[in-house]
Design a protein around this motif. Structure first.
Motif, PDB file in Angstrom:
ATOM      1  N   ASP A 155       0.846  -1.185   0.000  1.00  0.00           N
ATOM      2  CA  ASP A 155       0.000   0.000   0.000  1.00  0.00           C
ATOM      3  C   ASP A 155       0.889   1.245   0.000  1.00  0.00           C
ATOM      4  O   ASP A 155       1.593   1.511   0.979  1.00  0.00           O
ATOM      5  N   GLN A 156       0.866   2.020  -1.076  1.00  0.00           N
ATOM      6  CA  GLN A 156       1.760   3.168  -1.200  1.00  0.00           C
ATOM      7  C   GLN A 156       1.472   4.247  -0.160  1.00  0.00           C
ATOM      8  O   GLN A 156       2.407   4.873   0.367  1.00  0.00           O
ATOM      9  N   GLN A 157       0.201   4.460   0.152  1.00  0.00           N
ATOM     10  CA  GLN A 157      -0.130   5.466   1.152  1.00  0.00           C
ATOM     11  C   GLN A 157       0.386   5.055   2.524  1.00  0.00           C
ATOM     12  O   GLN A 157       0.930   5.873   3.276  1.00  0.00           O
ATOM     13  N   GLN A 158       0.247   3.762   2.843  1.00  0.00           N
ATOM     14  CA  GLN A 158       0.764   3.252   4.108  1.00  0.00           C
ATOM     15  C   GLN A 158       2.275   3.416   4.158  1.00  0.00           C
ATOM     16  O   GLN A 158       2.845   3.822   5.180  1.00  0.00           O
ATOM     17  N   GLN A 216       4.221   5.582   2.496  1.00  0.00           N
ATOM     18  CA  GLN A 216       4.634   6.975   2.605  1.00  0.00           C
ATOM     19  C   GLN A 216       4.358   7.540   3.996  1.00  0.00           C
ATOM     20  O   GLN A 216       5.159   8.338   4.525  1.00  0.00           O
TER      21      GLN A 216
END
Length: 318
Positions: free
Chosen positions: A150-153, A155
């Protein structure tokens, strides 16, 4: 391998030119200390069944030059997180002058990777000159952590790690000597927090975040605590090990070293390009200890900071 003055010699100690770049005899002595540190680390890793590989510029040097990149000044290694965590528990394996440095073994050390130091030498970043930790010549030891899908997680995790390490770094920042007056409040807050909670308690959140994704749940690993997601590497690059010549010794490289280097340096990684190191300016001395040199580096740092501050004031007035 030959010896000189009872010290092992792992590379030619004479000044020479490689790829049009002159390597001084002084830098060769630094290289020799770094190779000695690497061999000590590999010895401990082998004895305890830990996997370790040369990485980054050192890997590129091994493949392209059969040793150091001529303009490089350090050695980088990497380990998968599980092996890295086990290594940090083996600090007693490194007797003087060797010192395994991490946030758990040295006072106010704030980086998210370990370093193996030679305490009888000097490897001082001027901006660290006022900090209380060991500042001998070092090699970097980077944990390779699983990257959240998960890219948001991912970042959000990296942002939190950056915030913690920069908060801790402020504790020993010399406000007047550095001219960084804006850090005064953060420095006071950090000192208060450390006095209440303890340095290691605060720092441990960094490692907890980096461990949060199991390797089995991710396709990629990266030096997340150092360069974030800048270089995502397929974890299967590290399924095996190949030995390669490096100066006058042999070093372990990951079996997928070509993919590693293409990811980090591009398809033309075999074409030399003279660039600076990631450390910036470092005071390196293979013959004198950091304790002897620190006063000199501090004075120089103060003068440079004062000069920068006066120029800044002059620009504002004009």
């Amino acid at each position: 391998m030959t010896t000189k003055a009872n010290k092992p010699i792992y590379c030619n100690q004479e000044e020479e030119t490689r790829c049009g770049y002159t390597i001084t005899a002084e830098m060769k002595r630094v290289w020799n200390v770094e190779i000695d540190l690497l061999l000590r680390l590999l010895e401990v890793c082998e004895r305890h069944g830990l996997r370790c590989w040369v990485a980054d510029g050192t890997l590129l040097g091994a493949v392209r030059h059969g040793g150091f990149i001529p303009w490089d000044d350090d050695i980088d290694v990497c380990m998968l997180r599980t092996d890295y965590d086990r290594l940090l528990q083996l600090g007693d394996e490194f007797s003087h002058p060797y010192f395994l440095q991490s946030a758990y073994s040295d006072r106010d050390y704030y980086r998210a990777h370990a370093q193996l130091r030679n305490s009888q030498t000097a490897g001082i970043r001027p901006s660290d000159a006022f900090r209380p930790f060991n500042q001998g010549i070092f090699i970097d030891i980077f944990p390779m952590d699983a990257v959240p899908a998960d890219q948001q997680q991912c970042q959000a995790m990296l942002k939190r790690i950056h915030k913690i390490t920069h908060f801790l770094k402020a504790k020993d920042t010399p406000i007047l000597a550095s001219g960084r007056l804006g850090l005064a409040v953060r420095k006071l807050r950090c000192r208060w927090a450390v006095s209440r909670r303890g340095w290691q308690t605060i720092y441990s959140e960094v490692d907890d975040l980096l461990r949060s994704t199991p390797l089995s749940e991710s396709q990629y690993v990266a030096e997340l605590g150092f360069s974030g997601t800048e270089n995502l590497l397929d974890k299967h690059i590290f399924d095996g090990t190949v030995m390669m010549p490096f100066e006058q010794v042999m070093v372990p490289v990951p079996q997928g070293y070509e993919q590693f280097l293409r990811t980090q340096y591009g398809d033309d990684y075999m074409t030399p390009r003279q660039v600076g190191t990631a450390h910036g300016e470092v005071v390196l001395d293979a013959d004198r200890s950091y304790e002897e040199l620190l006063p000199e580096v501090r004075r120089s740092y103060r003068r440079s900071a004062l000069s920068r501050l006066m120029k800044k004031i002059g620009r504002k007035r004009s």
